[in-house]
Design an enzyme around this catalytic site. Structure first.
Site, PDB file in Angstrom:
ATOM      1  CG  ASP A 151      -0.319  -0.226   2.547  1.00  0.00           C
ATOM      2  OD1 ASP A 151       0.893  -0.532   2.604  1.00  0.00           O
ATOM      3  OD2 ASP A 151      -1.027  -0.094   3.566  1.00  0.00           O
TER       4      ASP A 151
ATOM      5  CB  THR B  99      -9.297   9.338  32.168  1.00  0.00           C
ATOM      6  OG1 THR B  99      -9.045   9.609  33.548  1.00  0.00           O
ATOM      7  CG2 THR B  99      -8.468   8.161  31.699  1.00  0.00           C
TER       8      THR B  99
HETATM    9  N1  LIG Z   1     -16.308   3.033   7.968  1.00  0.00           N
HETATM   10  C1  LIG Z   1     -15.164   2.717   8.575  1.00  0.00           C
HETATM   11  N2  LIG Z   1     -14.879   1.427   8.859  1.00  0.00           N
HETATM   12  C2  LIG Z   1     -13.731   1.090   9.464  1.00  0.00           C
HETATM   13  N3  LIG Z   1     -12.794   1.988   9.829  1.00  0.00           N
HETATM   14  C3  LIG Z   1     -13.022   3.274   9.583  1.00  0.00           C
HETATM   15  C4  LIG Z   1     -14.197   3.714   8.930  1.00  0.00           C
HETATM   16  N4  LIG Z   1     -14.114   5.061   8.786  1.00  0.00           N
HETATM   17  C5  LIG Z   1     -12.949   5.443   9.317  1.00  0.00           C
HETATM   18  N5  LIG Z   1     -12.288   4.382   9.825  1.00  0.00           N
HETATM   19  C6  LIG Z   1     -10.963   4.472  10.451  1.00  0.00           C
HETATM   20  O1  LIG Z   1     -10.079   4.183   9.417  1.00  0.00           O
HETATM   21  C7  LIG Z   1      -9.182   3.127   9.795  1.00  0.00           C
HETATM   22  C8  LIG Z   1      -9.059   2.195   8.616  1.00  0.00           C
HETATM   23  O2  LIG Z   1      -8.577   2.972   7.525  1.00  0.00           O
HETATM   24  P1  LIG Z   1      -8.166   2.291   6.159  1.00  0.00           P
HETATM   25  O3  LIG Z   1      -9.331   1.601   5.563  1.00  0.00           O
HETATM   26  O4  LIG Z   1      -7.473   3.341   5.386  1.00  0.00           O
HETATM   27  O5  LIG Z   1      -7.139   1.237   6.737  1.00  0.00           O
HETATM   28  P2  LIG Z   1      -6.624  -0.118   6.136  1.00  0.00           P
HETATM   29  O6  LIG Z   1      -6.279   0.120   4.698  1.00  0.00           O
HETATM   30  O7  LIG Z   1      -7.558  -1.227   6.430  1.00  0.00           O
HETATM   31  O8  LIG Z   1      -5.343  -0.295   7.021  1.00  0.00           O
HETATM   32  P3  LIG Z   1      -3.793  -0.514   6.689  1.00  0.00           P
HETATM   33  O9  LIG Z   1      -3.606  -0.107   5.249  1.00  0.00           O
HETATM   34  O10 LIG Z   1      -3.063   0.384   7.629  1.00  0.00           O
HETATM   35  O11 LIG Z   1      -3.591  -1.947   6.927  1.00  0.00           O
HETATM   36  C9  LIG Z   1      -9.795   2.450  11.010  1.00  0.00           C
HETATM   37  O12 LIG Z   1      -8.768   2.032  11.890  1.00  0.00           O
HETATM   38  C10 LIG Z   1     -10.636   3.539  11.622  1.00  0.00           C
HETATM   39  O13 LIG Z   1      -9.844   4.276  12.524  1.00  0.00           O
HETATM   40  C1  LIG Z   2       2.502  -0.510   7.685  1.00  0.00           C
HETATM   41  C2  LIG Z   2       1.322  -1.153   6.976  1.00  0.00           C
HETATM   42  C3  LIG Z   2       0.604  -2.109   7.912  1.00  0.00           C
HETATM   43  C4  LIG Z   2       0.340  -0.019   6.608  1.00  0.00           C
HETATM   44  O1  LIG Z   2      -0.764  -0.547   5.959  1.00  0.00           O
HETATM   45  C5  LIG Z   2       1.760  -1.860   5.663  1.00  0.00           C
HETATM   46  O2  LIG Z   2       2.309  -0.934   4.778  1.00  0.00           O
HETATM   47  C6  LIG Z   2       2.751  -2.962   5.915  1.00  0.00           C
HETATM   48  O3  LIG Z   2       2.378  -4.037   6.309  1.00  0.00           O
HETATM   49  N1  LIG Z   2       4.062  -2.684   5.655  1.00  0.00           N
HETATM   50  C7  LIG Z   2       5.147  -3.634   5.753  1.00  0.00           C
HETATM   51  C8  LIG Z   2       6.324  -3.043   6.451  1.00  0.00           C
HETATM   52  C9  LIG Z   2       6.936  -1.816   5.776  1.00  0.00           C
HETATM   53  O4  LIG Z   2       6.273  -1.094   5.029  1.00  0.00           O
HETATM   54  O5  LIG Z   2       8.137  -1.567   6.023  1.00  0.00           O
END
Ligand SMILES: Nc1ncnc2c1ncn2[C@@H]1O[C@H](COP(=O)(O)OP(=O)(O)OP(=O)(O)O)[C@@H](O)[C@H]1O
Ligand SMILES: CC(C)(CO)[C@@H](O)C(=O)NCCC(=O)O
Length: 259
Positions: free
Chosen positions: A107, A185
């Site tokens: 990503d 908190t």
């Molecule tokens: N509808 C939604 N469902 C789930 N998460 C949401 C939503 N809207 C906002 N969020 C937030 O966005 C985050 C997920 O974002 P995104 O989909 O960009 O991540 P991801 O691509 O699954 O994660 P990564 O690429 O880091 O593994 C969640 O952790 C939450 O904080």
């Molecule tokens: C850091 C995340 C989890 C973000 O989606 C992904 O890019 C990942 O699994 N990266 C591998 C480790 C790196 O990017 O160095």
């Protein structure tokens, strides 16, 4: 001809359909939870799936889950070619200083290629605000490396699951008008989380400044982009692109198919 773009993240899977024309990079993107349970019935809701010729995927989920996703896609779209971006994709187009580029998240690589294509020739701080927050520096047509920290939800969950007295405020997270010293908190956790996200980005900006890198843009992507954006300095160079991974996948496709 249609292209299915898939961003499989640790919290959600997003997808989009594109015609593959660069002029259409800003339209037609959809976000959906349809892949969450990886059910083939859900996937059959992808519009015009019979016309899909290529599936371009970024996955940071497990190899097993990715294979499951691939199998479902290939079952429903048997004539479509499956392509998966990795940390080593298109290194000629955008070199990296990462010691072992294979380690770099798919990503992150997609976001970097997307940022490079959307904002050609610019020095950019590329930020993904998903399950994890990632901050990557693209300068002088090169990826100089980056930072990885827990995302907003993960920070909230970790604080409560690893302490005796801290509540889980995850469901109460909302937009803050400003970050200030808190008097309870819950508010302390809330403001602390936003301070750490904005603080990390500020440190990356300072790093650029101290190393004579003139940043042209900060590009924010991911599920928490809108929550974080107004806490950042340099609002004049800030751009929010919630689906930058998907746009980066299309950029990668276009790089590979440039005539
Ligand atoms: N509808 C939604 N469902 C789930 N998460 C949401 C939503 N809207 C906002 N969020 C937030 O966005 C985050 C997920 O974002 P995104 O989909 O960009 O991540 P991801 O691509 O699954 O994660 P990564 O690429 O880091 O593994 C969640 O952790 C939450 O904080
Ligand atoms: C850091 C995340 C989890 C973000 O989606 C992904 O890019 C990942 O699994 N990266 C591998 C480790 C790196 O990017 O160095």
């Amino acid at each position: 001809m249609s292209i299915l773009l898939i961003d499989a993240g640790n919290t959600r899977i997003k997808w989009a359909i594109s015609s593959g024309a660069s002029s259409e990079i800003n339209v037609g993107f959809k976000t959906s939870d349809v892949f969450n349970n990886l059910s083939s019935e859900d996937l059959s809701s992808v519009p015009n799936s019979a016309e899909i010729t290529h599936i371009i995927c970024s996955s940071v989920i497990s190899k097993e889950k990715t294979l499951e996703l691939k199998n479902i896609c290939q079952h429903l779209m048997p004539s479509a070619h499956w392509h998966q971006i990795t940390g080593t994709s298109a290194l000629n187009q955008l070199p990296t200083k990462y010691k072992n580029p294979e380690q770099l998240g798919a990503d992150r690589r997609a976001m970097l290629l997307g940022a490079q294509q959307l904002f050609s020739g610019k020095n950019i701080l590329v930020i993904g605000t998903g399950t994890a927050t990632t901050i990557d520096l693209l300068a002088n047509q090169e990826h100089l490396g980056g930072w990885i920290l827990p995302g907003i939800t993960l920070m909230a969950e970790m604080l409560s699951s690893n302490t005796a007295n801290l509540p889980n405020i995850f469901e109460k997270i909302r937009s803050l008008s400003k970050i200030e010293p808190a008097l309870s908190t819950e508010e302390g956790i809330h403001h602390g989380i936003f301070a750490s996200q904005a603080g990390a980005i500020s440190i990356a900006e300072q790093y650029a400044k101290h190393n004579n890198i003139q940043l042209d843009l900060t590009v924010l992507s991911g599920g928490n982009a809108n929550l974080i954006s107004h806490h950042l300095d340099n609002q004049n160079i800030l751009v929010t692109e919630p689906q930058l991974v998907l746009k980066g996948l299309l950029a990668w496709y276009l790089i590979n198919n440039a005539s």
